[in-house]
Design an enzyme around this catalytic site. Structure first.
Site, short mmCIF file in Angstrom:
data_model
loop_
_atom_site.label_atom_id
_atom_site.label_comp_id
_atom_site.label_asym_id
_atom_site.label_seq_id
_atom_site.Cartn_x
_atom_site.Cartn_y
_atom_site.Cartn_z
N LYS A 175 76.17 -72.59 -42.67
CA LYS A 175 77.34 -72.18 -41.88
C LYS A 175 77.55 -73.17 -40.75
O LYS A 175 76.79 -73.21 -39.79
CB LYS A 175 77.16 -70.79 -41.28
CG LYS A 175 78.48 -70.28 -40.70
CD LYS A 175 78.33 -69.17 -39.69
CE LYS A 175 78.30 -69.62 -38.26
NZ LYS A 175 79.47 -70.37 -37.81
N GLU A 251 66.27 -74.79 -32.70
CA GLU A 251 66.44 -75.95 -31.82
C GLU A 251 67.54 -75.57 -30.85
O GLU A 251 68.70 -75.43 -31.24
CB GLU A 251 66.81 -77.19 -32.63
CG GLU A 251 65.69 -77.61 -33.56
CD GLU A 251 66.00 -78.89 -34.33
OE1 GLU A 251 67.10 -79.44 -34.19
OE2 GLU A 251 65.11 -79.34 -35.07
N CYS A 285 72.43 -81.97 -26.73
CA CYS A 285 71.34 -81.12 -26.24
C CYS A 285 70.31 -81.96 -25.49
O CYS A 285 69.66 -81.48 -24.57
CB CYS A 285 70.69 -80.38 -27.39
SG CYS A 285 70.18 -81.48 -28.72
N GLU A 379 72.65 -75.59 -18.44
CA GLU A 379 73.18 -76.60 -19.35
C GLU A 379 74.71 -76.61 -19.26
O GLU A 379 75.36 -75.63 -19.61
CB GLU A 379 72.74 -76.26 -20.79
CG GLU A 379 73.15 -77.32 -21.77
CD GLU A 379 72.68 -77.01 -23.20
OE1 GLU A 379 72.87 -75.87 -23.65
OE2 GLU A 379 72.13 -77.92 -23.84
P1 NDP Z 1 76.22 -71.72 -30.40
O1 NDP Z 1 74.87 -71.17 -30.19
O2 NDP Z 1 77.36 -71.07 -29.77
O3 NDP Z 1 76.57 -71.76 -31.96
C1 NDP Z 1 75.79 -72.43 -32.91
C2 NDP Z 1 76.04 -71.81 -34.26
O4 NDP Z 1 75.55 -70.47 -34.29
C3 NDP Z 1 77.51 -71.71 -34.62
O5 NDP Z 1 77.65 -71.99 -35.98
C4 NDP Z 1 77.82 -70.29 -34.27
O6 NDP Z 1 78.95 -69.77 -34.93
C5 NDP Z 1 76.56 -69.59 -34.73
N1 NDP Z 1 76.34 -68.27 -34.15
C6 NDP Z 1 76.76 -67.81 -32.95
N2 NDP Z 1 76.32 -66.53 -32.76
C7 NDP Z 1 75.61 -66.18 -33.86
C8 NDP Z 1 74.91 -65.01 -34.26
N3 NDP Z 1 74.83 -63.92 -33.50
N4 NDP Z 1 74.29 -65.01 -35.46
C9 NDP Z 1 74.33 -66.11 -36.25
N5 NDP Z 1 74.99 -67.24 -35.93
C10 NDP Z 1 75.61 -67.29 -34.75
O7 NDP Z 1 76.11 -73.26 -30.00
P2 NDP Z 1 77.28 -74.33 -29.94
O8 NDP Z 1 77.91 -74.48 -31.28
O9 NDP Z 1 78.11 -74.00 -28.78
O10 NDP Z 1 76.44 -75.68 -29.72
C11 NDP Z 1 76.05 -76.11 -28.49
C12 NDP Z 1 74.62 -75.71 -28.19
O11 NDP Z 1 73.75 -76.26 -29.16
C13 NDP Z 1 74.12 -76.22 -26.86
O12 NDP Z 1 73.44 -75.23 -26.16
C14 NDP Z 1 73.16 -77.33 -27.24
O13 NDP Z 1 72.20 -77.61 -26.32
C15 NDP Z 1 72.61 -76.83 -28.52
N6 NDP Z 1 72.08 -77.90 -29.32
C16 NDP Z 1 70.72 -78.01 -29.44
C17 NDP Z 1 70.16 -79.04 -30.15
C18 NDP Z 1 68.68 -79.12 -30.32
O14 NDP Z 1 68.24 -79.76 -31.24
N7 NDP Z 1 67.89 -78.48 -29.52
C19 NDP Z 1 70.98 -80.07 -30.79
C20 NDP Z 1 72.39 -79.85 -30.63
C21 NDP Z 1 72.90 -78.78 -29.91
P3 NDP Z 1 80.42 -69.87 -34.28
O15 NDP Z 1 80.33 -70.66 -33.02
O16 NDP Z 1 81.16 -70.57 -35.34
O17 NDP Z 1 80.85 -68.48 -34.03
#
Ligand code: NDP
Length: 478
Positions: A175, A251, A285, A379
């Site tokens: 997804k 992550e 991130c 962040e």
């Molecule tokens: P989100 O946590 O908002 O979303 C990530 C994914 O999770 C999306 O596909 C989202 O769907 C999905 N999602 C959201 N809620 C749920 C749930 N309850 N159950 C299952 N899936 C869910 O992150 P962002 O997309 O905003 O990305 C940015 C974040 O990612 C930052 O905090 C960043 O630091 C982190 N990040 C971490 C990395 C690492 O390796 N540590 C690398 C890159 C980013 P949707 O948004 O489509 O609703």
């Protein structure tokens, strides 16, 4: 308008209820693609397909050589169709095309090549036993993997999960984030073209909460969940996964400390520190978003750093010379701009050469905000760096460790012994000395504290995406 469907059981399909959403180009601030909007029912359909493909299909039983051949073919196709894939991510979320084309796409192909080779070449353990028995480890594929990805490195993060999962014989339901859906569908189309059997890599578009994401994480038919995203979402996913005791790899977010000691090569430190915070408009991130500079060089460092920040070329991300594009969405732009207000309320001064425009925020430096300020602790995920002075090594380490996050840190110094000492003292998953973002895919990747659970990369990915089985037999004659 382009159109992207789910890919389930080898077919590109609409949602069961026909729902769609529009993907917005953040530079044009207008829709550019129509995408299938999945619901829990579509997620279940994809999980069923992945389950069937795993339980009945050939993929999990193919040898590493044959799987590797197919995954290398997929890597070839990613390279051949690199322009299309790069443009999809750039149009979806605004990252400069020089980065998607020059970095994300090659790295995505490399993810498949590396994990295909790693799975083929990595030996398993043998335990000769003095008791007349013989034991060894067999790494069985885990089963159905749910991979949930963020929007900041769409294709690259997706392939970082999909490649090891497939290489070790699993089937996958991916997804992507709803801000960046296009490249996932293209990837699944290419996987079919490369010979990945139907049902082995499925893509379902849609939202996370109360929708596709949640349905995947709560499904008893899913054997592993790999997630990259915000720490808060990681908690929600852990809770959902706990119902079925499904193992999760998380992550999560970061607030990377970047420590510049007075003995550093200043030109090198400025150059890397600029990349560390302004690459992808800070939507990284691993961004070096807290910059700790030793007091004696603070003024000179700041003068050079702000000049270099002002010289970055901002603009249309589809232009090959652009270095700073817009933020990924209206919602995210509002969040980042909100933090600029918070910085000023907390006593910070903004050093910047421009004002927010469209959904773009110019490179911004915050000075004068205290260590406990929200802008120093939280962040922001934008082109905003908080600069603070420190006096000695101990203070630098204490400040760097003083956040809830622990993903990574950078330091710039010529003192080798200090580099080792500080690396040991930092509570993070990765430390870079005199560089940034350099990765060896065999090395562990992940975060300490609120930045994650578990590690991926090389053998760490094998550990997660397989079920290591101990096989013990008696070999002595009775
Ligand atoms: P989100 O946590 O908002 O979303 C990530 C994914 O999770 C999306 O596909 C989202 O769907 C999905 N999602 C959201 N809620 C749920 C749930 N309850 N159950 C299952 N899936 C869910 O992150 P962002 O997309 O905003 O990305 C940015 C974040 O990612 C930052 O905090 C960043 O630091 C982190 N990040 C971490 C990395 C690492 O390796 N540590 C690398 C890159 C980013 P949707 O948004 O489509 O609703």
């Amino acid at each position: 308008m382009e159109s992207f469907g789910h890919v389930i059981d080898g077919e590109e399909v609409p949602s069961l209820d026909g729902a769609t959403f529009e993907s917005i180009d953040p530079w044009e601030r207008a829709p550019w693609a129509t995408v299938a909007l999945g619901s829990a029912a579509d997620a279940h359909r994809a999980v069923d397909a992945a389950r069937r493909a795993f339980d009945e299909g050939p993929w999990s039983r193919l040898g590493h050589v044959e799987r590797g051949r197919i995954l290398h073919r997929l890597a070839d196709l990613i390279e051949e169709r690199g322009a299309e894939l790069a443009l999809a991510d750039t149009t979806d979320m605004g990252k400069p095309i020089a980065e998607t084309r020059g970095h994300d796409v090659p790295r995505s192909a490399q993810n498949f090549r590396f994990f295909a080779d790693h799975a083929r070449l990595t030996p398993a353990e043998v335990f000769p036993m003095p008791t007349g028995h013989h034991a060894y480890t067999q790494y069985d594929p885990a089963g159905v993997v749910a991979a949930i990805a963020p929007w900041n490195f769409p294709l690259m993060m997706e392939t970082w999960k999909v490649a090891p999962a497939l290489a070790w014989g699993n089937t996958v339901v991916l997804k992507p984030a709803e801000q960046s859906p296009a490249s996932a569908t293209i990837l699944a189309r290419l996987a079919l073209e490369a010979g990945v059997p139907p049902g082995v890599l499925n893509v379902v578009h849609g939202y996370g909460p109360r929708s596709v994401g949640e349905a995947l994480t709560a499904s008893p038919l899913v054997d592993r969940i790999t997630f990259t995203g915000e720490s808060g979402t990681g908690r929600a996913i852990s809770r959902a996964a706990a119902q079925n005791l499904t193992p999760v790899s998380l992550e999560l977010g970061g607030k990377g400390a970047n420590i510049v000691f007075a003995d550093a090569d200043l030109a090198q430190a400025v150059d890397w520190s600029i990349k560390a915070i302004y690459t992808n408009s800070g939507q990284v991130c691993l961004a070096g978003s807290r910059l700790y500079v030793q007091e004696s060089i603070l003024d000179e460092f700041l003068a050079r750093f702000t000049a270099a920040a002002a010289a970055l070329r901002a603009g249309d991300p589809k232009h090959p010379d652009t270095q700073i594009g817009p933020l990924s969405s209206r919602e995210h732009f509002d969040k980042v701009v909100g933090y600029l207000d918070i910085a000023e309320q907390e006593g910070g001064q903004l050093l910047t050469s421009g004002a927010p425009d469209g959904w773009s925020v110019p490179p911004t430096v915050v000075v004068g905000a205290p260590q406990r300020a929200r802008v120093t602790q939280e962040e922001i995920f934008g082109p905003v760096v908080v600069v603070l002075p420190f006096t000695d090594e101990k203070e630098a380490v204490d400040l760097a460790n003083d956040t809830p996050y622990g993903l990574n840190a950078m330091m710039f110094t010529r003192d080798l012994a200090r580099a080792h000492r500080v690396s040991r003292a930092l509570r993070v998953g990765t430390v870079w000395t005199n560089c940034f973002f350099v990765r060896d895919l065999r090395a562990p990747f992940g975060g300490a504290k609120n930045s994650g659970v578990g590690r991926e990369g090389g053998s760490y990915s094998r550990e997660f995406f397989t079920e290591p089985k101990a096989v013990v037999m008696e070999i002595d004659e009775r």
